[in-house]
Motif scaffolding. Sequence first.
Motif, mmCIF file in Angstrom:
data_model
loop_
_atom_site.group_PDB
_atom_site.id
_atom_site.type_symbol
_atom_site.label_atom_id
_atom_site.label_comp_id
_atom_site.label_asym_id
_atom_site.label_seq_id
_atom_site.Cartn_x
_atom_site.Cartn_y
_atom_site.Cartn_z
ATOM 1 N N ARG A 59 75.030 25.590 38.156
ATOM 2 C CA ARG A 59 76.589 26.046 38.424
ATOM 3 C C ARG A 59 76.821 24.993 39.303
ATOM 4 O O ARG A 59 78.273 24.638 38.625
ATOM 5 N N CYS A 60 76.064 24.848 40.283
ATOM 6 C CA CYS A 60 77.169 24.393 41.265
ATOM 7 C C CYS A 60 76.981 22.633 42.052
ATOM 8 O O CYS A 60 78.247 21.754 42.136
ATOM 9 N N GLY A 61 76.084 21.844 40.981
ATOM 10 C CA GLY A 61 75.307 20.770 41.499
ATOM 11 C C GLY A 61 73.950 20.237 42.297
ATOM 12 O O GLY A 61 73.849 19.025 42.822
ATOM 13 N N ARG A 67 67.304 25.815 37.338
ATOM 14 C CA ARG A 67 68.396 25.736 36.558
ATOM 15 C C ARG A 67 69.234 26.177 37.747
ATOM 16 O O ARG A 67 70.389 25.335 37.514
ATOM 17 N N ILE A 68 69.012 27.479 38.385
ATOM 18 C CA ILE A 68 70.153 27.892 39.211
ATOM 19 C C ILE A 68 69.557 27.849 40.819
ATOM 20 O O ILE A 68 68.573 27.972 40.889
ATOM 21 N N CYS A 83 83.750 26.509 48.120
ATOM 22 C CA CYS A 83 83.683 25.202 48.756
ATOM 23 C C CYS A 83 83.022 24.144 47.915
ATOM 24 O O CYS A 83 82.171 24.311 47.931
ATOM 25 N N VAL A 84 84.448 23.456 47.709
ATOM 26 C CA VAL A 84 84.228 21.725 46.663
ATOM 27 C C VAL A 84 83.777 20.927 48.006
ATOM 28 O O VAL A 84 84.751 20.969 49.088
ATOM 29 N N ARG A 103 79.852 30.133 48.520
ATOM 30 C CA ARG A 103 79.416 29.677 47.422
ATOM 31 C C ARG A 103 79.667 28.098 47.165
ATOM 32 O O ARG A 103 81.250 27.619 47.961
ATOM 33 N N TYR A 104 79.071 27.277 47.073
ATOM 34 C CA TYR A 104 79.813 25.804 46.781
ATOM 35 C C TYR A 104 79.797 24.700 45.946
ATOM 36 O O TYR A 104 79.274 25.329 43.801
ATOM 37 N N HIS A 105 80.441 24.273 45.550
ATOM 38 C CA HIS A 105 80.741 23.087 43.848
ATOM 39 C C HIS A 105 80.734 21.315 44.793
ATOM 40 O O HIS A 105 81.058 21.518 44.925
#
Length: 197
Positions: A59-61, A67-68, A83-84, A103-105
């Motif tokens: 999902r976020c990297g 997996r999550i 938050c990117v 959450r993050y990306h």
Amino acid sequence: MSASRDIDALIDMMARLPGLGPRSARRAVLQMIRKRELLLTPLADLMHQVAVTVRECDRCGNLGGARICDICASEKRANSELCVVEDVADLWAMERGASFHGRYHVLGGTLSALDAVGPDDLRIPLLVQRIEEEGISEVILALNATVDGQTTAHYIADQLEGRVRLTSLAQGVPIGGELDYLDDGTITAALRARKDI
């Protein structure tokens, strides 16, 4: 003779790590060999374990064992804020601050014409998809204040315009910083981001 080649190969491999040159790598390898049971064997075991078990969160990297990742799976995190960041090290830095509860990306880098890195080479399309699917109301662009970081931030802002509230981290004088030691760009950013007292 092969042991000597193995040591040289280990030194060469260690010297490729950020912050280690050939001399530092040689010292580190010699220390590990001298303390084989305390350092070398446990380090080799841990490195193998990490190589086998750690993976990127779908999902976020972020990095984790499933997996999550734990952050994406947590029900205590705010689902509406995203938050990117450029890479996982930046995510970890944000987490150390313990101020962000969303959450993050992780993009996996920044746009760079010189290095031929375009939007499809990063996780930008997945970011746009997440905005549409997850009900995100605010995207915080926490990208580095470099040319490539700011170019990436502007590109993302163009892609998300009108879809979500976009914010960025404040820039300027760090806590404990002295004006005499700051560069011109930091002082300019601090003046532009000034606030009422």
